[in-house]
Scaffold this active site. Structure first.
Site, short mmCIF file in Angstrom:
data_model
loop_
_atom_site.label_atom_id
_atom_site.label_comp_id
_atom_site.label_asym_id
_atom_site.label_seq_id
_atom_site.Cartn_x
_atom_site.Cartn_y
_atom_site.Cartn_z
N GLU A 46 -43.31 0.83 3.28
CA GLU A 46 -43.49 -0.58 3.60
C GLU A 46 -44.08 -1.36 2.42
OE1 GLU A 46 -45.62 -0.58 7.35
OE2 GLU A 46 -43.78 0.06 8.40
N GLU A 57 -34.24 6.57 6.43
CA GLU A 57 -32.84 6.97 6.25
C GLU A 57 -32.32 6.51 4.89
OE1 GLU A 57 -34.28 5.46 8.78
OE2 GLU A 57 -33.12 5.60 10.62
N CYS A 96 -29.55 0.52 8.15
CA CYS A 96 -29.31 1.93 7.78
C CYS A 96 -27.94 2.38 8.26
CB CYS A 96 -30.41 2.81 8.37
SG CYS A 96 -31.99 2.58 7.52
N1 THU Z 1 -37.89 2.34 10.36
C1 THU Z 1 -37.24 3.36 9.74
O1 THU Z 1 -37.74 3.93 8.74
N2 THU Z 1 -36.04 3.74 10.22
C2 THU Z 1 -35.44 3.19 11.31
O2 THU Z 1 -34.30 3.51 11.60
C3 THU Z 1 -36.17 2.23 12.14
C4 THU Z 1 -37.36 1.61 11.50
C5 THU Z 1 -39.20 1.93 9.85
C6 THU Z 1 -39.22 0.58 9.16
C7 THU Z 1 -40.67 0.20 9.31
O3 THU Z 1 -41.41 0.78 8.24
C8 THU Z 1 -41.11 0.85 10.60
O4 THU Z 1 -40.12 1.83 10.90
C9 THU Z 1 -41.23 -0.11 11.77
O5 THU Z 1 -40.06 -0.83 11.94
#
Ligand code: THU
Length: 139
Positions: A46, A57, A96
């Protein structure tokens, strides 16, 4: 290419420890199986400016592609609040899925897991029907 789902899920679970999530505190791990048998892992990363956030992903895909690997078989995805085991499935977000659409065939397997014993497997085409991909840019 045989898929060892449990190995992929365990690698994805391990990757959740690497997530950088000071804002959502939602840790996601992924393990991407390439057609050549290599596995690329990823976590979500993040950012204080929010939009640069990279999902687990895509981290895994970009690691593989940056090493010249562009054929893929399956990906395991696990996610949930930091500091706890996942209790729900974590479906890949739309961005993704679109990245998967660029590099993967219709029968690319998406393994959504709560644990190594509780998971479901879906084909990319069922998660992203009528998908837009490289073929759509051909005349
Ligand atoms: N997130 C992922 O890494 N993959 C997903 O498919 C859904 C969301 C992460 C993005 C963010 O850091 C956190 O989950 C909350 O949305």
């Amino acid at each position: 290419m045989d898929i060892n789902e449990k190995e992929l899920i365990q690698l994805a679970l391990d990757m959740r420890k690497m997530s950088y999530t000071p804002y959502s505190h939602f840790n996601v791990g992924a393990a991407l199986l390439a057609a050549n048998g290599k596995i690329y892992t990823g976590c979500n990363i993040e950012n204080a400016s929010f939009t640069p956030t990279n999902c687990a992903e895509r981290t895994a895909f970009f690691k593989a592609i940056s090493e010249g690997v562009k054929e893929f078989t399956a990906i395991a995805v696990v996610g949930g609040p930091a500091g706890a085991d996942p209790v729900d499935y974590c479906p890949p977000c739309g961005v993704c899925r679109q990245v998967m659409s660029e590099f993967c065939h219709d029968d690319f397997k998406i393994i959504m897991a709560k644990s190594v014993d509780e998971y479901k497997i879906v084909d990319l085409i069922d998660n992203l029907p009528d998908r837009f991909g490289p073929k759509d840019l051909l005349g």
